[in-house]
Design a protein around this motif. Structure first.
Motif, PDB file in Angstrom:
ATOM      1  N   UNK A  25       0.810  -1.222   0.000  1.00  8.62           N
ATOM      2  CA  UNK A  25       0.000   0.000   0.000  1.00  8.62           C
ATOM      3  C   UNK A  25       0.836   1.262   0.000  1.00  8.62           C
ATOM      4  N   UNK A  26       1.881   1.278   0.820  1.00 13.16           N
ATOM      5  CA  UNK A  26       2.741   2.457   0.883  1.00 13.16           C
ATOM      6  C   UNK A  26       3.450   2.712  -0.434  1.00 13.16           C
ATOM      7  N   UNK A  27       3.877   1.643  -1.085  1.00 11.86           N
ATOM      8  CA  UNK A  27       4.566   1.774  -2.360  1.00 11.86           C
ATOM      9  C   UNK A  27       3.621   2.297  -3.437  1.00 11.86           C
ATOM     10  N   UNK A  28       2.384   1.778  -3.444  1.00 14.57           N
ATOM     11  CA  UNK A  28       1.391   2.239  -4.427  1.00 14.57           C
ATOM     12  C   UNK A  28       1.090   3.722  -4.209  1.00 14.57           C
ATOM     13  N   UNK A  29       0.993   4.117  -2.947  1.00 17.71           N
ATOM     14  CA  UNK A  29       0.734   5.527  -2.640  1.00 17.71           C
ATOM     15  C   UNK A  29       1.875   6.405  -3.131  1.00 17.71           C
ATOM     16  N   UNK A  30       3.109   5.952  -2.894  1.00 12.72           N
ATOM     17  CA  UNK A  30       4.276   6.719  -3.348  1.00 12.72           C
ATOM     18  C   UNK A  30       4.292   6.837  -4.869  1.00 12.72           C
ATOM     19  N   UNK A  31       3.958   5.753  -5.554  1.00  7.88           N
ATOM     20  CA  UNK A  31       3.893   5.796  -7.012  1.00  7.88           C
ATOM     21  C   UNK A  31       2.835   6.803  -7.462  1.00  7.88           C
ATOM     22  N   UNK A  32       1.675   6.779  -6.814  1.00  6.12           N
ATOM     23  CA  UNK A  32       0.592   7.693  -7.193  1.00  6.12           C
ATOM     24  C   UNK A  32       0.969   9.150  -7.001  1.00  6.12           C
ATOM     25  N   UNK A  33       1.622   9.450  -5.888  1.00  7.89           N
ATOM     26  CA  UNK A  33       2.027  10.829  -5.629  1.00  7.89           C
ATOM     27  C   UNK A  33       3.057  11.320  -6.637  1.00  7.89           C
ATOM     28  N   UNK A  34       3.891  10.408  -7.113  1.00  5.27           N
ATOM     29  CA  UNK A  34       4.924  10.812  -8.067  1.00  5.27           C
ATOM     30  C   UNK A  34       4.348  11.072  -9.453  1.00  5.27           C
ATOM     31  N   UNK A  35       3.088  10.682  -9.690  1.00  8.00           N
ATOM     32  CA  UNK A  35       2.464  10.883 -10.997  1.00  8.00           C
ATOM     33  C   UNK A  35       1.380  11.961 -10.958  1.00  8.00           C
ATOM     34  N   UNK A  36       1.411  12.809  -9.954  1.00  5.50           N
ATOM     35  CA  UNK A  36       0.326  13.782  -9.788  1.00  5.50           C
ATOM     36  C   UNK A  36       0.313  14.849 -10.877  1.00  5.50           C
ATOM     37  N   UNK A  37       1.428  15.039 -11.568  1.00  5.87           N
ATOM     38  CA  UNK A  37       1.493  16.100 -12.569  1.00  5.87           C
ATOM     39  C   UNK A  37       1.223  15.603 -13.988  1.00  5.87           C
TER      40      UNK A  37
END
Length: 284
Positions: A25-37
Motif C-alpha cells: 500500500x505504501x509503495x502504491x501511494x508513493x507511485x501515485x504521488x509521483x504521478x500527480x502532474x
C-alpha cells in the motif's frame, strides 16, 4: 502443469491481495504521488506499465524456481510418486500459510534485507513520469519481500518446469492486480467482501484439502486396486488348479473305463481260444 494449478495460483493471488495491499500500500501511494502532474490517461497507462513490470519480475522468479525444480528435484523424482507427494505437501503448506500460519515470516525478514539493498536504485526511478521509469519501478517492485509470493514460488518449484513456473507466477500476479489498481472506494468494498466471507481462509482450506487429496487419494486407490487384483489373481489360480485337476483326472477315468470294457472281451476271447483245441480233437 495442469489448469488446476493455474487456477489455484490465480485465486491465491486474488484472495491474498488484501495482504498484498498491506505490504504494498505504501509503495502504491508513493507511485501515485509521483504521478500527480501527469494527465489522467497517461497516469492509467503508467499504472499498467509498472504492473506489467511487476508481473514480469514474478514470471522471471517463476522461471528461476522452475529451473531449480528441474535441475535439483527432477533427478530425484524419476520413476516414483515423489513429484505428486511433494506437490501435495507444498499445497498443504501454502494453504496453511493463507490460513495464518507464520511459516514464511523469517523468509520475509531475509527478503527485506535485499529490498533495502535496492533502496538507492529505487530512489532513482522517481518521479514515475515516463514509461521506462514506470517499467523499472515495477521490475523492482516484484522483489518486494512477501510471504504470499514465496508460497507461490514453492508451487513453481515443484512444477519442475521453467515455463510452467513462469506462467504460474504471472497468473498469480494477475490475481493481485484488481486490488492494487482499484480506486479507494472499490478497495474498501473488495476488502470488506473478502474479509466478511473469509474468502482467503476458504481458499486456504481448499488448498489444504487439495494437497491432502493429491497425496492420499492415489495411495488409497492403489491399495483398493491392489486388493481387487489380488482377488482376481487368487480366483484365476484356483480356476487354473481346478482345470489342471480335471485334465489330470479325465484321462485316468477314460483309461479305467477302457480297461473295464476291454477286460471282459479279452477274457471271453481267451476262453474261446482254450476251447478250440478240444473241439478240434473231438471232431477228429
Amino acid at each position: 502443469m495442469t489448469t488446476a494449478l493455474l487456477v489455484a495460483a490465480l485465486l491465491m493471488g486474488f484472495f491474498g491481495s488484501p495482504h498484498c495491499l498491506g505490504m504494498c500500500g505504501g509503495l502504491v501511494t508513493a507511485f501515485g504521488l509521483s504521478m500527480k502532474d501527469v494527465s489522467p490517461a497517461k497516469r492509467r497507462a503508467l499504472v499498467m506499465t509498472y504492473h506489467l513490470g511487476r508481473l514480469t519480475s514474478y514470471a522471471f522468479l517463476g522461471l528461476i524456481a522452475g529451473l531449480i525444480g528441474i535441475t535439483v528435484l527432477e533427478p530425484l523424482m524419476k520413476g516414483n510418486s515423489t513429484p505428486r507427494i511433494l506437490l501435495g505437501l507444498v499445497l498443504v503448506f501454502v494453504g496453511m500459510t493463507m490460513l495464518g500460519a507464520p511459516f514464511l515470516n523469517k523468509l520475509e525478514r531475509f527478503g527485506m534485507r535485499f529490498w533495502q539493498y535496492l533502496s538507492p536504485l529505487r530512489q532513482k526511478v522517481f518521479p514515475l513520469n515516463t514509461f521506462p521509469r514506470a517499467l523499472t519501478a515495477g521490475l523492482l517492485w516484484g522483489f518486494l519481500p512477501c510471504g504470499l509470493v514465496y508460497g507461490a514460488l514453492l508451487i513453481a518449484v515443484v512444477a519442475h518446469n521453467p515455463l510452467s513456473g513462469a506462467a504460474l507466477m504471472f497468473v498469480f500476479g494477475l490475481g493481485t492486480v484488481p486490488m492494487l489498481v482499484a480506486t479507494h472506494e472499490t478497495v474498501g468494498w473488495l476488502r470488506d467482501k473478502i474479509g466478511r466471507f473469509r474468502l482467503r481462509q476458504l481458499n486456504g482450506s481448499v488448498m489444504v484439502l487439495s494437497g491432502l487429496a493429491v497425496v492420499f487419494v492415489p495411495i488409497a486407490m492403489s491399495s483398493m486396486h491392489g486388493g481387487h487384483s489380488g482377488g482376481h489373481t487368487q480366483m484365476d489360480h484356483s480356476s487354473h488348479s481346478a482345470m489342471v485337476s480335471d485334465a489330470d483326472t479325465a484321462p485316468s477315468h477314460d483309461m479305467s473305463q477302457m480297461s473295464h470294457n476291454i477286460t471282459p472281451e479279452m477274457d471271453h476271447s481267451m476262453h474261446d481260444m482254450d476251447d478250440s483245441p478240444a473241439s478240434m480233437h473231438h471232431s477228429q
